[in-house]
Design a protein around this motif. Structure first.
Motif, mmCIF file in Angstrom:
data_model
loop_
_atom_site.group_PDB
_atom_site.id
_atom_site.type_symbol
_atom_site.label_atom_id
_atom_site.label_comp_id
_atom_site.label_asym_id
_atom_site.label_seq_id
_atom_site.Cartn_x
_atom_site.Cartn_y
_atom_site.Cartn_z
ATOM 1 N N TYR A 1 0.832 -1.194 0.000
ATOM 2 C CA TYR A 1 0.000 0.000 0.000
ATOM 3 C C TYR A 1 0.873 1.252 0.000
ATOM 4 N N ILE A 2 0.329 2.306 -0.610
ATOM 5 C CA ILE A 2 1.008 3.596 -0.583
ATOM 6 C C ILE A 2 0.003 4.637 -0.094
ATOM 7 N N LYS A 3 0.423 5.494 0.841
ATOM 8 C CA LYS A 3 -0.469 6.471 1.448
ATOM 9 C C LYS A 3 -0.515 7.726 0.579
ATOM 10 N N LEU A 4 -1.594 7.846 -0.168
ATOM 11 C CA LEU A 4 -1.718 8.951 -1.105
ATOM 12 C C LEU A 4 -1.875 10.286 -0.392
ATOM 13 N N ASP A 5 -2.552 10.289 0.755
ATOM 14 C CA ASP A 5 -2.747 11.546 1.466
ATOM 15 C C ASP A 5 -1.421 12.132 1.932
ATOM 16 N N GLU A 6 -0.473 11.267 2.317
ATOM 17 C CA GLU A 6 0.835 11.746 2.761
ATOM 18 C C GLU A 6 1.639 12.294 1.597
ATOM 19 N N ILE A 7 1.507 11.665 0.434
ATOM 20 C CA ILE A 7 2.202 12.161 -0.755
ATOM 21 C C ILE A 7 1.682 13.533 -1.139
ATOM 22 N N ILE A 8 0.358 13.717 -1.017
ATOM 23 C CA ILE A 8 -0.239 15.017 -1.318
ATOM 24 C C ILE A 8 0.310 16.082 -0.371
ATOM 25 N N LYS A 9 0.417 15.736 0.903
ATOM 26 C CA LYS A 9 0.957 16.690 1.885
ATOM 27 C C LYS A 9 2.401 17.044 1.571
ATOM 28 N N GLU A 10 3.198 16.020 1.262
ATOM 29 C CA GLU A 10 4.615 16.232 0.973
ATOM 30 C C GLU A 10 4.816 17.089 -0.263
ATOM 31 N N ALA A 11 3.864 16.998 -1.191
ATOM 32 C CA ALA A 11 3.970 17.796 -2.414
ATOM 33 C C ALA A 11 3.502 19.230 -2.193
ATOM 34 N N GLY A 12 3.047 19.512 -0.967
ATOM 35 C CA GLY A 12 2.624 20.865 -0.647
ATOM 36 C C GLY A 12 1.256 21.217 -1.173
ATOM 37 N N LYS A 13 0.455 20.201 -1.491
ATOM 38 C CA LYS A 13 -0.882 20.445 -2.019
ATOM 39 C C LYS A 13 -1.914 20.268 -0.918
ATOM 40 N N LYS A 14 -3.095 20.801 -1.145
ATOM 41 C CA LYS A 14 -4.185 20.643 -0.193
ATOM 42 C C LYS A 14 -4.653 19.201 -0.184
ATOM 43 N N GLN A 15 -4.953 18.715 0.980
ATOM 44 C CA GLN A 15 -5.451 17.348 1.102
ATOM 45 C C GLN A 15 -6.901 17.276 0.627
ATOM 46 N N ILE A 16 -7.260 16.156 -0.007
ATOM 47 C CA ILE A 16 -8.631 15.970 -0.446
ATOM 48 C C ILE A 16 -9.514 15.788 0.786
ATOM 49 N N ASP B 1 4.260 -1.034 8.899
ATOM 50 C CA ASP B 1 5.549 -0.926 8.216
ATOM 51 C C ASP B 1 5.774 -2.069 7.236
ATOM 52 N N GLY B 2 5.192 -3.230 7.529
ATOM 53 C CA GLY B 2 5.445 -4.384 6.683
ATOM 54 C C GLY B 2 4.696 -4.401 5.375
ATOM 55 N N ASN B 3 3.603 -3.641 5.286
ATOM 56 C CA ASN B 3 2.818 -3.695 4.053
ATOM 57 C C ASN B 3 2.625 -2.336 3.387
ATOM 58 N N THR B 4 3.410 -1.323 3.789
ATOM 59 C CA THR B 4 3.328 -0.007 3.155
ATOM 60 C C THR B 4 4.689 0.394 2.612
ATOM 61 N N MET B 5 4.663 1.318 1.655
ATOM 62 C CA MET B 5 5.903 1.818 1.075
ATOM 63 C C MET B 5 5.727 3.280 0.706
ATOM 64 N N GLY B 6 6.840 3.983 0.558
ATOM 65 C CA GLY B 6 6.815 5.389 0.177
ATOM 66 C C GLY B 6 6.895 5.558 -1.326
ATOM 67 N N ALA B 7 6.674 6.780 -1.778
ATOM 68 C CA ALA B 7 6.694 7.062 -3.208
ATOM 69 C C ALA B 7 8.056 6.801 -3.823
ATOM 70 N N GLU B 8 9.111 6.904 -2.995
ATOM 71 C CA GLU B 8 10.464 6.704 -3.538
ATOM 72 C C GLU B 8 10.701 5.274 -3.998
ATOM 73 N N GLY B 9 9.886 4.333 -3.526
ATOM 74 C CA GLY B 9 10.090 2.940 -3.915
ATOM 75 C C GLY B 9 9.360 2.530 -5.170
ATOM 76 N N LEU B 10 8.551 3.440 -5.724
ATOM 77 C CA LEU B 10 7.766 3.083 -6.897
ATOM 78 C C LEU B 10 8.630 2.758 -8.100
ATOM 79 N N GLU B 11 9.665 3.536 -8.321
ATOM 80 C CA GLU B 11 10.499 3.366 -9.506
ATOM 81 C C GLU B 11 11.143 1.994 -9.551
ATOM 82 N N ASP B 12 11.536 1.475 -8.388
ATOM 83 C CA ASP B 12 12.241 0.197 -8.342
ATOM 84 C C ASP B 12 11.298 -1.005 -8.394
ATOM 85 N N THR B 13 10.049 -0.833 -7.970
ATOM 86 C CA THR B 13 9.154 -1.982 -7.851
ATOM 87 C C THR B 13 8.127 -2.095 -8.970
ATOM 88 N N MET B 14 7.866 -1.009 -9.694
ATOM 89 C CA MET B 14 6.843 -1.037 -10.724
ATOM 90 C C MET B 14 7.353 -1.732 -11.984
#
Length: 333
Positions: free
Chosen positions: A122-137, A309-322
């Motif tokens: 799983y990837i937490k989209l709300d956290e990615i939105i926050k990190e990008a400096g955008k308003k949360q949905i 922690d065991g079933n989530t990942m950050g956006a930085e891991g997408l490039e290597d796993t997709m």
């Protein structure tokens, strides 16, 4: 070309899902369509199949092989939602030329996360939105387009229809997820001119939607925000130009309306030919879609996965796993 084809498929699905011949056929159908569009909780599902032939003369074998992924595209989705509690589970499946993958999106209040295809994490989209400096949905479900745009698309569809387009048929009993349901059948046919006008106006609505623009820019890889903005405008400009080369050979839509006035089942089919002047451009397009609505306005029970922690990942891991084919979907070249 590959990424643009994928986005066209997404837009097509967004536009379609956002929407005895008696004198009351048109009015009755419009009333049912409006009531169905106001559903705020329940479940729905859909299946689609898109078949395309491409203009490939002069292309390399490698380029043709890449297009083959899009020659036969199919997919399905199933959604469970409650707008009042801002909860929803959206399960999706897409098959590109025999390569299939699932991707699920969950919303539980402010928390929005997705289960990634293949890797199963799983990837937490709300956290990615926050990190990008955008308003949360916070007000809408995590959709590709805004509710304003979807309402405008529904209005455009309704205004396209004329009395002669709508055939109100007999009552039949339909098997649905809710069981046996008595329905009235409405069949709608549109001609080439009507479909082109509907498509052109719908593209204009989508091109002006800020939510879609933001999602578009997050899907593609470019060096600057200005380049992404230029890509967005150019994309819709080309879509408008291509519509003029289309010939709508056939278009038919069928809706099944229950005794409560809701559309519980609908199908759409169309066949388009095109004078394909550019390499890799579709010359023949066939599309079939079936949608179902049930559990309308009923209390929904959601089962959300527990994240750790065991079933989530950050956006930085997408490039290597997709997988490479999925990476290609979001490339601009």
């Amino acid at each position: 070309m590959k990424r643009k084809l994928t986005f066209i498929i997404v837009l097509l699905l967004v536009a379609l899902t956002a929407t005895s011949c008696g004198n009351n056929g048109l009015a009755d159908y419009k009333k049912a369509a409006e009531k169905t569009g106001q559903i705020t909780k329940g479940q729905n599902s859909g299946e689609f199949k898109l078949t395309m032939e491409f203009h490939t003369e002069g292309m390399t074998k490698e380029e043709i092989n890449q297009l083959n992924y899009y020659q036969d595209v199919s997919g399905s989705f199933r959604s469970q939602f409650d707008d009042a509690t801002r909860q929803g589970i959206y399960r999706n499946y897409l098959n590109l030329g025999g390569f299939g993958f699932d991707f699920d999106i969950y919303q539980n209040g402010d928390e929005i996360f997705a289960k990634l295809p293949v890797v199963g994490k799983y990837i937490k989209l709300d956290e990615i939105i926050k990190e990008a400096g955008k308003k949360q949905i916070t007000e809408e479900q995590p959709c590709m387009v805004s509710e304003k745009a979807k309402n405008a698309l529904r209005k455009e569809w309704a205004e396209t229809l004329k009395e002669e387009n709508v055939f109100k048929g007999k009552n039949i009993v339909l098997t649905t997820p809710d069981g046996e349901v008595k329905t009235t059948v409405y069949t709608i046919t549109l001609n080439d001119e009507q479909v082109k006008k509907l498509a052109s106006n719908s593209i204009q609505i989508l091109s002006e939607d800020e939510t879609l623009k933001s999602n578009f820019q997050s899907m593609i890889k470019n060096d600057t925000d200005q380049t992404k903005a230029d890509d967005y405008e150019e994309f819709f400009k080309k879509m408008q130009e291509r519509i003029q080369k289309d010939t709508v050979e056939s278009f038919q839509y069928t809706a099944y309306v229950d005794i409560d006035g809701y559309i519980v089942n609908e199908t759409m089919e169309f066949y388009i030919t095109r004078e394909a002047l550019e390499l890799g451009e579709p010359s023949d397009i066939r599309f079939h879609l079936e949608l179902k609505n049930w559990d309308i306005s009923q209390k929904q029970n959601f089962e959300f996965p527990e994240l750790g922690d065991g079933n989530t990942m950050g956006a930085e891991g997408l490039e290597d796993t997709m997988p490479s084919i999925l990476k290609n979907l979001f490339q601009t070249q």
